[in-house]
Structures are given as structure tokens and as C-alpha cells.
Design an enzyme around this catalytic site. Structure first.
Site, short mmCIF file in Angstrom:
data_model
loop_
_atom_site.label_atom_id
_atom_site.label_comp_id
_atom_site.label_asym_id
_atom_site.label_seq_id
_atom_site.Cartn_x
_atom_site.Cartn_y
_atom_site.Cartn_z
CE1 TYR A 103 0.61 14.05 -3.93
CE2 TYR A 103 2.45 15.30 -3.06
CZ TYR A 103 1.93 14.12 -3.53
OH TYR A 103 2.72 13.01 -3.58
CG PHE A 158 2.55 5.25 1.70
CD1 PHE A 158 2.11 6.56 1.77
CD2 PHE A 158 1.81 4.35 0.95
CE1 PHE A 158 0.96 6.98 1.09
CE2 PHE A 158 0.66 4.74 0.28
CZ PHE A 158 0.24 6.05 0.34
N PRO A 159 6.89 6.13 4.10
CG PRO A 159 8.21 7.94 4.73
CD PRO A 159 7.16 7.53 3.74
CG LEU A 160 6.63 7.95 9.00
CD1 LEU A 160 6.16 9.30 9.53
CD2 LEU A 160 7.63 7.31 9.96
N GLY A 161 4.20 4.38 6.80
CA GLY A 161 2.99 3.57 6.61
C GLY A 161 1.90 4.32 5.87
N GLY A 162 2.09 5.63 5.63
CA GLY A 162 1.11 6.40 4.86
C GLY A 162 -0.04 6.90 5.71
CG PHE A 163 -3.45 8.31 3.66
CD1 PHE A 163 -3.61 9.69 3.75
CD2 PHE A 163 -3.08 7.77 2.43
CE1 PHE A 163 -3.43 10.51 2.64
CE2 PHE A 163 -2.90 8.58 1.32
CZ PHE A 163 -3.07 9.94 1.42
N PRO A 177 -0.49 5.30 9.83
CG PRO A 177 0.31 7.30 10.74
CD PRO A 177 -0.95 6.62 10.28
CG LEU A 178 4.71 1.54 9.71
CD1 LEU A 178 6.21 1.64 9.80
CD2 LEU A 178 4.27 0.29 8.97
N1 NAP Z 1 4.77 8.79 -5.60
C1 NAP Z 1 3.64 8.50 -5.00
O1 NAP Z 1 2.75 7.84 -5.55
C2 NAP Z 1 3.43 8.97 -3.60
C3 NAP Z 1 2.35 8.46 -2.85
C4 NAP Z 1 2.20 8.90 -1.55
C5 NAP Z 1 3.10 9.82 -1.01
N2 NAP Z 1 4.12 10.30 -1.77
C6 NAP Z 1 5.12 11.24 -1.18
O2 NAP Z 1 5.70 10.60 -0.07
C7 NAP Z 1 5.61 11.46 1.09
C8 NAP Z 1 5.50 10.59 2.33
O3 NAP Z 1 4.33 9.83 2.29
P1 NAP Z 1 3.05 10.13 3.19
O4 NAP Z 1 3.14 11.50 3.75
O5 NAP Z 1 1.86 9.80 2.40
O6 NAP Z 1 3.14 9.03 4.29
P2 NAP Z 1 4.08 8.81 5.60
O7 NAP Z 1 5.20 9.79 5.58
O8 NAP Z 1 4.36 7.37 5.67
O9 NAP Z 1 3.08 9.12 6.79
C9 NAP Z 1 2.32 10.26 6.87
C10 NAP Z 1 1.27 10.01 7.95
O10 NAP Z 1 1.92 9.79 9.19
C11 NAP Z 1 1.55 10.80 10.12
N3 NAP Z 1 2.78 11.13 10.85
C12 NAP Z 1 3.88 11.75 10.38
N4 NAP Z 1 4.81 11.84 11.34
C13 NAP Z 1 4.30 11.27 12.44
C14 NAP Z 1 4.77 11.06 13.75
N5 NAP Z 1 6.00 11.45 14.11
N6 NAP Z 1 3.96 10.43 14.65
C15 NAP Z 1 2.72 10.02 14.29
N7 NAP Z 1 2.21 10.19 13.06
C16 NAP Z 1 2.99 10.81 12.13
C17 NAP Z 1 0.98 11.93 9.33
O11 NAP Z 1 -0.02 12.63 10.03
P3 NAP Z 1 0.25 14.11 10.64
O12 NAP Z 1 0.11 15.07 9.52
O13 NAP Z 1 -0.82 14.22 11.66
O14 NAP Z 1 1.62 14.09 11.25
C18 NAP Z 1 0.36 11.18 8.15
O15 NAP Z 1 -0.91 10.69 8.51
C19 NAP Z 1 4.38 12.32 0.80
O16 NAP Z 1 4.37 13.47 1.60
C20 NAP Z 1 4.52 12.55 -0.68
O17 NAP Z 1 5.41 13.64 -0.90
C21 NAP Z 1 4.32 9.87 -3.04
#
Ligand code: NAP
Length: 290
Positions: free
Chosen positions: A63, A213-218, A220-221
Site C-alpha cells: 500500500y 471490502f466489508p463495505l463494498g470496497g472502493f 461502497p454498497l
Molecule cells: N487481501 C486483499 O486482497 C485486500 C484487498 C482489499 C482490501 N484489503 C484490506 O481490507 C480492508 C478493507 O477493505 P477496503 O478498505 O478496501 O474496503 P471497505 O472497507 O469495504 O470500504 C472502504 C471504502 O468505504 C468508504 N467508507 C468507509 N467507511 C464509510 C462510512 N462509514 N460511510 C461511507 N463510506 C465509508 C471509504 O472511504 P473513506 O475513506 O472516504 O471513508 C472507502 O472508499 C483494507 O483497508 C485492506 O486492509 C485486502
């Protein structure tokens, strides 16, 4: 009071962590590449997460690259004893930010050394091998050479526990035959339930499942039905999405990612939300909610 004061815990290796943690990927610059626009704000989010009770942070040296781990070190080192940092290896970044495979034994050794240096650690508590057989979704392919290399680093004391990520059930089975596996990190959320059977099987064996991607990733859901349910509960849609995951299975550990302190607080408060059975039944029918 910490929003995580009564958060249930689950086993991760030989540690017990709160089931709601934090994913650090969103702290790097756009496209998870380069520095954040506001490094001080990124440091503040990390510090606030730990102040609010987060004891499990997911990261990777790819990252940025390197930048997210350096931010974690700057914000939190020396780390509190109860904080578990989990990292992942097997990719490198091209000059344009491309995600490229780096699964050879030599590349994995370099990645572990980079993680140790950038995080300021003598050993890594948990390292996930992130399969690059598939970039956006798991694809079959042996993990044996890579896991054997990581097992050797574990024997040298540089890694305490191993996990796998972006993997198929066949790869999980292969990994478990080769080395002790403490966690599986795959994409899973309200709208993506491909791993339902895998989650249940891992729960029986006491292995953590960490949805990325618990919230849907880039992106969000989004769903009118989810909005409606959230409004009825006096919660936000993202809190409902996280609470559904917490109630889905006791081996699920959450690492929602955010660079925004308001979202951070909102997400951690999901630990206090209990969804009644009729709501769970509604959410289980995601397609009907769209
Ligand atoms: N192993 C793998 O291949 C892999 C791939 C992807 C991710 N990961 C890990 O999984 C973690 C979680 O995944 P992720 O961060 O990609 O996706 P996520 O947690 O599903 O969602 C992150 C997205 O949601 C937004 N968000 C977060 N909280 C919110 C809220 N309360 N209301 C509205 N929007 C919100 C964030 O933007 P804002 O910053 O604006 O809040 C960001 O755009 C990562 O941080 C990483 O550590 C692992």
C-alpha cells in the site's frame, strides 16, 4: 466510553482480538499509490482508531508502496502490547501503480524484510500470502512454493503466524496441508456471498475469516432497501452492513477501511448494533433490497 468496550473477541493465531478492527489500505494516496493528500490526517485516523479501542490493524507494504506501513509506524510505534498488526505479501507496484505478482521465494523474503523495517518490528505477528493467481478475484493455482518460503521465514522467527488471502477453497485446503493457517482474508460482504460455505467450514475449525471490502470496497454498497432498514434502526447503512457481518459468524473479524475520522467513529459504533432476526432475514435476501 469506547465504542468497542463490549465488542466480542475472536481468536487470531494465539491472540484474542476485538471482532471490529481497522483496515489501513485507504490511508495511501489515490489508487492506494503514493502518499496521502494530508499525511497528518492519516496519522490522526490511526491514532484515533487505537484510542477508540481498535486492537487489530490490517496493512501491507504494497500500500503506497511502503507508505501505509511507514504511517502506522510514525503514528503508533512503540506499539501497545494488545495491538495486533497483520500484513500481507506477494505483490509489488509498477511505476504506474499497477499491482504485479511478487510470489517468488526471493520476492517474499524481501517483502517480509520490508514490512519489518517499515513497521519497525522484529517479527510479524500474522502474514497473509495474498494469492496473485487472480488479481481481482481468486483463481486456482498452487501456493506451495510461496507458502514453503514463508514457512521457512517463520522457522527463522521473522513471522509468528500465516494466513492466506484471495484464495479458493481448494487453495485453502492446500495451504492447510502445508502449514498452520490462522486466517483467511477474502472479499465478502452483504452483496458478495461466494464464501458462505468456506466461512462455515473455517468456523468449525476455529480459523478466522477476515472479509476484505466489508463495505463494498472502493464503491461502497448502495441499496434503497439497506437505507430503509438503517433508518428504521436509527443506524447508518454502513453500520448495518458491518453489524450483519458480525452476526453472520463468530469467526468473522472486520477490518473496514477509511481515511475519514467521521467514518471511523461510525464504523466502530457498529459493534453496538444488534440486528433483530427479521432484519437479518431481510438482509440475507440482498438482491431483493436493491
Ligand atoms: N487481501 C486483499 O486482497 C485486500 C484487498 C482489499 C482490501 N484489503 C484490506 O481490507 C480492508 C478493507 O477493505 P477496503 O478498505 O478496501 O474496503 P471497505 O472497507 O469495504 O470500504 C472502504 C471504502 O468505504 C468508504 N467508507 C468507509 N467507511 C464509510 C462510512 N462509514 N460511510 C461511507 N463510506 C465509508 C471509504 O472511504 P473513506 O475513506 O472516504 O471513508 C472507502 O472508499 C483494507 O483497508 C485492506 O486492509 C485486502
Amino acid at each position: 466510553m469506547s465504542p468497542l468496550e463490549h465488542c466480542p473477541t475472536a481468536r487470531l493465531g494465539d491472540r484474542e482480538v476485538k471482532r471490529l478492527g481497522y483496515g489501513a489500505m485507504q490511508l495511501a494516496g489515490p489508487g492506494v499509490f503514493g502518499p496521502p493528500k494530508d499525511p497528518q490526517a492519516a496519522l490522526a485516523v490511526l491514532r484515533e482508531a487505537v484510542e477508540l479501542g481498535v486492537d487489530h490493524i490490517d496493512t501491507s507494504d504494497f500500500y503506497g508502496p511502503h507508505i501505509t506501513n511507514q504511517l502506522i509506524r510514525q503514528a503508533l510505534h512503540p506499539y501497545p502490547d494488545h495491538l495486533t498488526l497483520v500484513t500481507k505479501v506477494s505483490a509489488r507496484r509498477g511505476p504506474d501503480g499497477a499491482w504485479l505478482p511478487a510470489m517468488s521465494p526471493a520476492e517474499l523474503t524481501t517483502a517480509v524484510e520490508d514490512n519489518l523495517r517499515n513497521l519497525g518490528l522484529e517479527y510479524l505477528e500474522v502474514v497473509n500470502l495474498r494469492s496473485m493467481h487472480g488479481l481481482h478475484a481468486p483463481a486456482e493455482g498452487s501456493l506451495e512454493e510461496a507458502l514453503t518460503a514463508l514457512a521457512q521465514l517463520r522457522e527463522r522467527g521473522l513471522i509468528r503466524h500465516l494466513g492466506v488471502s484471495n484464495v479458493t477453497p481448494t487453495q485453502v485446503a492446500e495451504a492447510r496441508r502445508l502449514v498452520p493457517i490462522v486466517c483467511v482474508q477474502n472479499a465478502y460482504n452483504l452483496a458478495n456471498r461466494h464464501d458462505d460455505a468456506l466461512i462455515d467450514a473455517l468456523a468449525k475449525d476455529g480459523i478466522a475469516y477476515v472479509p476484505f471490502f466489508p463495505l463494498g470496497g472502493f464503491t461502497p454498497l448502495q441499496s434503497k432497501g439497506l437505507d430503509l432498514i438503517a433508518a428504521q434502526l436509527g443506524a447508518t447503512p454502513m453500520q448495518v452492513a458491518l453489524a450483519w457481518l458480525l452476526q453472520r459468524s463468530p469467526n468473522i473479524l472486520l477490518i473496514p477501511g477509511t481515511s475519514n475520522p467521521v467514518h471511523l467513529r461510525e464504523n466502530l459504533a457498529a459493534a453496538q448494533l444488534t440486528l433483530p432476526p427479521p432484519v437479518i432475514a431481510q438482509l440475507d435476501q440482498w438482491k431483493a433490497l436493491a
